[in-house]
Write a protein that holds these residues in place. Structure first.
Motif, PDB file in Angstrom:
ATOM      1  N   CYS A 248       0.820  -1.219   0.000  1.00 50.95           N
ATOM      2  CA  CYS A 248       0.000   0.000   0.000  1.00 50.95           C
ATOM      3  C   CYS A 248       0.854   1.270   0.000  1.00 50.95           C
ATOM      4  O   CYS A 248       1.730   1.466   0.850  1.00 50.95           O
TER       5      CYS A 248
ATOM      6  N   TYR B 163      -0.132   4.418   0.361  1.00 50.20           N
ATOM      7  CA  TYR B 163      -0.455   5.332   1.469  1.00 50.20           C
ATOM      8  C   TYR B 163       0.371   4.931   2.689  1.00 50.20           C
ATOM      9  O   TYR B 163       1.021   5.763   3.319  1.00 50.20           O
TER      10      TYR B 163
ATOM     11  N   TRP C  72      -8.266  -1.966   9.142  1.00 50.19           N
ATOM     12  CA  TRP C  72      -9.039  -1.660   7.921  1.00 50.19           C
ATOM     13  C   TRP C  72      -8.792  -2.733   6.862  1.00 50.19           C
ATOM     14  O   TRP C  72      -9.704  -3.255   6.267  1.00 50.19           O
ATOM     15  N   ASP C  73      -7.533  -3.042   6.637  1.00 52.28           N
ATOM     16  CA  ASP C  73      -7.204  -4.140   5.724  1.00 52.28           C
ATOM     17  C   ASP C  73      -5.842  -4.708   6.085  1.00 52.28           C
ATOM     18  O   ASP C  73      -5.183  -4.237   7.018  1.00 52.28           O
TER      19      ASP C  73
ATOM     20  N   ARG D   3      -8.290   6.797   0.864  1.00 49.18           N
ATOM     21  CA  ARG D   3      -7.024   7.492   1.169  1.00 49.18           C
ATOM     22  C   ARG D   3      -6.627   8.450   0.052  1.00 49.18           C
ATOM     23  O   ARG D   3      -5.462   8.560  -0.291  1.00 49.18           O
TER      24      ARG D   3
ATOM     25  N   GLN E 185      -5.972   3.202  -5.312  1.00 43.98           N
ATOM     26  CA  GLN E 185      -4.517   3.075  -5.386  1.00 43.98           C
ATOM     27  C   GLN E 185      -4.214   1.656  -5.872  1.00 43.98           C
ATOM     28  O   GLN E 185      -5.016   0.750  -5.668  1.00 43.98           O
TER      29      GLN E 185
ATOM     30  N   TYR F 208      -2.524  -0.806  -4.912  1.00 47.23           N
ATOM     31  CA  TYR F 208      -2.556  -1.981  -4.022  1.00 47.23           C
ATOM     32  C   TYR F 208      -3.711  -1.910  -3.025  1.00 47.23           C
ATOM     33  O   TYR F 208      -3.695  -2.602  -2.017  1.00 47.23           O
ATOM     34  N   SER F 209      -4.697  -1.087  -3.327  1.00 43.07           N
ATOM     35  CA  SER F 209      -5.888  -1.034  -2.457  1.00 43.07           C
ATOM     36  C   SER F 209      -6.780  -2.202  -2.843  1.00 43.07           C
ATOM     37  O   SER F 209      -7.760  -2.055  -3.576  1.00 43.07           O
TER      38      SER F 209
HETATM   39  S1  SF4 Z   1      -7.402   0.717   1.727  1.00 42.09           S
HETATM   40 FE1  SF4 Z   1      -5.813   1.123   0.282  1.00 42.09          FE
HETATM   41  S2  SF4 Z   1      -4.895   2.969   0.980  1.00 42.09           S
HETATM   42 FE2  SF4 Z   1      -6.038   2.154   2.669  1.00 42.09          FE
HETATM   43  S3  SF4 Z   1      -4.556   0.961   3.846  1.00 42.09           S
HETATM   44 FE3  SF4 Z   1      -5.579  -0.392   2.424  1.00 42.09          FE
HETATM   45  S4  SF4 Z   1      -4.277  -0.462   0.656  1.00 42.09           S
HETATM   46 FE4  SF4 Z   1      -3.736   1.312   1.839  1.00 42.09          FE
END
Ligand code: SF4
Ligand code: SF4
Lengths: 434, 383
Positions: B81, B83, B107-108, B247, B332, B334-335
């Protein structure tokens, strides 16, 4: 149906090959494993023809519960893991053509390809889909997408960070919701047959028991267990066939015999490494280590590693668990979920128990849960255990993207460097190879 | 322009510049000068209210916009990611040293590992990750509430201020006011010629991340009458787009889209609409922590939650309400959660006749030429 027939034929061939001309480097117990696999696919085919209801699932969603409710669960990821080369290519393309991200982990892509293949009749279509969100976003989302695609009831179970009592109860409540959903909304499913569930758990308990013995044996030097066998994820998808336990017993006995003859995978074991995450399934990536005298007795999520709850372990919660609590406990165990300490705790303990000299961190592009973790783990390994790590990129299934030459070079030079570092006059050295 | 308008315009420009790289620490540093603490948050699911109630300033972390992240590479490879990598770079470069701590949700997978890197490198004294349930259910609200209660206790220790129900209610009131004000701004976006471009709106919502809520409220409340009459160089622009992402905290990206020849009339972004859309409803007699848990879980969802249907239906509703001609899905690279959901997202939008394109982007502004071409092609299709 073609796919199941192909799988049956593949395992028939393998069994025959072992019968006619066994490879002395391979374990003899593989024969039983291949028979189990063959019969598993036969069973899928028969049940499909008979109209049994199927369910798809991912991660360690409580598949035994589904089975005890009359559904035949199909584990998309594992089905993908065993696919023949031609289907791998085809199913990856299927997923990508449907707009699934091609920079995701190839196992996740393949899982998506498998259910899309289900939509065109390669495998039975499901009446229910379930997953749990523990440590892998991709695998989770695939099962949910499958539910939406087939317009069937589906559910995602949410996994908390810990495996304490409260977490277990949170999980159990969700499993009860799942049972209710299946009872009410899935045609062909019946009420939970608790006796059946206990029966399946008993098979797993016995398997785990033998597996624990295998793990003990793997501590022996020279290590009798080959990396490719350490990598073998238990055939959890075959949860109602007691021969799974026989397979483990045969494997154990074979290893025991090797140990008593001091036969190891490496002729002269000079070092041992723990392999993390995954590895290419289409090639023996461990040979670059083993041919240099480095054993791989341990794979992070392979046999016996406590990623998985040991059924019937009454010490953990201070009392005997009910069958549904057992299922819930299984769901909250995976250590890749939650913060670093959980995963690191396991790696640290195993490295100590097995006298590990180095870590190989398989870097599978798209596996964020692991690749974004490797360097922190490597740093900890160096500081807390004084052992080096290798980060090596590769693919589990996507042979076309896998760079075998680069992979071989990296693993080989790490192996050479590790051995050099282990020489007594080098005093152990520190740092990791470039 | 009258001198009053000029004054208001300058005030607006200052507000829109609050989250820019050179300004965004200003309020945090002032806060510190007064002997108070600042805590970083990373996503739309960490209730700011709890940090406020503990007497600290919640500060939504925005990463450095520099192209490379050499310091972060020590802990994370480049193919993760962006961000997270940029935020980690900021941390390791000392740009976040004013933070007393950082609060994450899982979140992930990527953000979970960002937490690990933060905790491991130990640059901040306090790091905490709360598990955010993926489901929308009573069980999930209860579970998240417990996690938030644990967080509140730890924040109390960090700040030395108890997080009482009263303090939480007051914080909810202030944050709800921010939400109400921003909703009024968003209502203005429905106009044929809105007073703010999409890029300006993003600058405004991100300003709310880095300023104390009451100060932000004061500024925005004072500016609202002006915004209603603000004359801009914007013409009735067609097509009108809805941009969906996560993000996306750099307004220049939206500027770039608009420069190609459209208006970003609405967004489905965690740094935009999703950040403030949902009011926190406190029922009398019920615990404010429960209200926070329930409201945050049920806010307009990101694709990380299990209920994609609701997310897509919300987007469809917004498209109608804001008279958008198409949706730009703008993750993004890698989101993954957004990428995994993309086929379903597309299928559902197409079913109801909404054109949609998915374009990948970096975190820092990059690849402008290629983006312009692709956006241009999409806009052409819309016309
Ligand atoms: S959702 Fe996207 S920007 Fe947010 S932490 Fe996950 S990979 Fe990163
Ligand atoms: S390798 Fe990683 S991304 Fe792939 S299936 Fe496993 S956990 Fe998920």
């Amino acid at each position: 149906m073609d796919l199941l027939e192909k799988e049956i034929a593949k395992y028939e061939r393998r069994v025959k090959k072992i019968e006619d001309n066994p490879d002395p480097k391979m374990m003899k117990s593989n024969k039983l494993l291949y028979e189990l696999q063959r019969d598993y696919y036969k069973q899928l085919l028969n049940e499909w023809q008979e109209g049994r209801p199927f369910a798809y699932f991912e991660d360690v969603a409580p598949y035994r519960v589904l089975l005890a409710m009359g559904l035949r669960p199909i584990w998309l990821e594992i089905l993908g893991d065993y696919l023949p080369r031609q289907e791998v290519k085809e199913y990856l393309e299927l997923a990508r053509a449907a707009g699934f991200p091609d920079n995701a982990c190839d196992r996740v892509q393949l899982s998506a390809g498998v259910f899309l293949a289900g939509a065109r009749g390669d495998i039975p279509a499901p009446r229910f889909s379930v997953t749990l969100q523990g440590d892998c976003d991709g695998i989770t989302q695939v099962a949910l997408w499958a539910g939406r695609r087939f317009k069937i009831p589906f559910m995602g179970l949410d996994v908390p960070f810990g495996d304490d009592w409260e977490s277990l109860k949170y999980m159990e409540a969700q499993i009860r919701d799942m049972i209710q959903l299946v009872e009410e909304k899935v045609p062909g499913a019946h009420k939970l047959d608790e006796e059946k569930l206990v029966e399946y758990q008993e098979i797993e308990k016995q398997r785990q028991h033998v597996e624990a013995e295998i793990l003990e044996i793997a501590k022996a030097k020279p290590c009798p267990l080959a990396g490719r066998d350490a990598l073998r994820i238990p055939p959890w998808h075959i949860c109602d066939d007691p021969r799974v336990v026989d397979y483990y017993r045969e494997m154990r006995d074979e290893l025991k015999a090797k140990t008593s003859k001091k036969e190891g995978i490496a002729i002269e074991e000079k070092a041992r490494v723990m392999w993390l995450v995954s590895a290419p399934f289409f090639t023996d990536g461990f040979r670059f280590l083993e041919e240099r005298g480095i054993a791989v007795p341990l794979y992070e999520v392979g046999p016996g590693v406590p990623m998985v709850r040991q059924i019937g372990d009454d010490r953990q919660y201070g009392r005997h668990l009910t069958p549904l609590e057992e299922e819930a406990a299984r769901c909250v165990t995976p250590r890749w979920n939650g913060p670093l300490e959980r995963r690191w705790g396991d790696i640290y303990a195993r490295c100590k128990q097995y006298g590990i000299d180095g870590l190989v961190h398989f870097q599978q592009p798209g596996c964020q849960t692991c690749i974004a973790h490797a360097r922190v783990i490597a740093d900890k390994a160096e500081r807390e255990l004084g052992i080096p790590s290798l980060e090596v990129e590769g693919y589990c299934q996507d042979a076309e993207r896998h760079n075998e030459v680069e992979f071989a070079n990296k693993v080989s030079s790490f192996a050479d460097w590790l051995l050099e570092r282990k020489k007594p006059d080098r005093g152990g050295g520190s740092g990791s190879p470039k | 322009m009258s001198s009053r308008e000029q004054h208001a315009e300058e005030r607006l420009k200052r507000l829109l510049d609050a989250a820019s790289e050179q300004n965004r620490n200003r309020w945090a540093l002032q806060w510190k000068e007064r002997g108070k603490k600042v805590v970083g948050v990373f996503d739309q699911y960490v209730p700011r209210e709890i940090i406020c109630a503990a007497g600290m300033l919640p500060w939504r972390v925005i990463g450095t916009q520099q192209a490379s992240t050499p310091l972060a590479e020590r802990y994370r490879p480049l193919n993760t990611c962006l961000y997270c990598n940029h935020v980690l770079e900021s941390l390791l470069a000392g740009q976040l040293d004013f933070l007393e701590g950082a609060v994450f949700t899982d979140w992930d997978d990527d953000q979970r590992r960002l937490y690990d890197a933060f905790a491991y490198c130990g640059r901040l004294p306090f790091n905490r990750m709360v598990h955010l349930p993926h489901q929308d259910s009573e069980l999930a609200y209860q579970h998240y509430m417990k996690g938030l209660a644990g967080l509140a206790r730890e924040l109390e220790q960090l700040s030395g201020v108890s997080v009482t129900d009263d303090a939480l209610r007051k914080a909810i009131e202030v944050c709800n006011k921010t939400r109400r004000l921003l909703k009024r701004v968003y209502a203005l976006r429905k106009k044929k010629v809105p007073p703010l471009s999409g890029a300006e709106v993003l600058a405004l919502t991100t300003a709310a991340f880095v300023m104390p809520n009451h100060e932000f409220n004061q500024e925005l409340e004072a500016l609202l009458p002006y915004l209603k009459t603000r004359r801009t160089s914007l013409k009735p622009v067609k097509p009108r787009l809805l941009v969906a992402s996560d993000r996306l905290d750099n307004p220049t990206y939206l500027q770039l889209i608009e420069d190609v020849g459209c208006l970003v009339a609405m967004d489905d972004i965690d740094t935009g609409s999703r950040y403030f859309w949902q009011m926190v409803e406190t029922e009398s007699g019920s615990s404010p922590l429960y209200a926070l848990s329930k409201s945050y879980i049920t806010q307009p969802a990101c694709p990380r939650m299990f209920f994609w249907e609701r997310q897509v239906e919300q987007v469809i509703a917004w498209v109608k309400e804001y008279r958008c001609d198409g949706v730009l899905n703008f993750p993004q690279m890698y989101s993954f959660n957004r990428l995994f959901a993309a086929p379903y997202f597309k299928e559902r939008l197409t079913e109801v006749g909404i054109p949609v394109a998915t374009l990948l982007r970096e975190y820092h502004l990059s690849g402008e030429g290629q983006l312009r071409t692709r956006i241009g092609a999409f806009l052409e299709m819309l016309q």
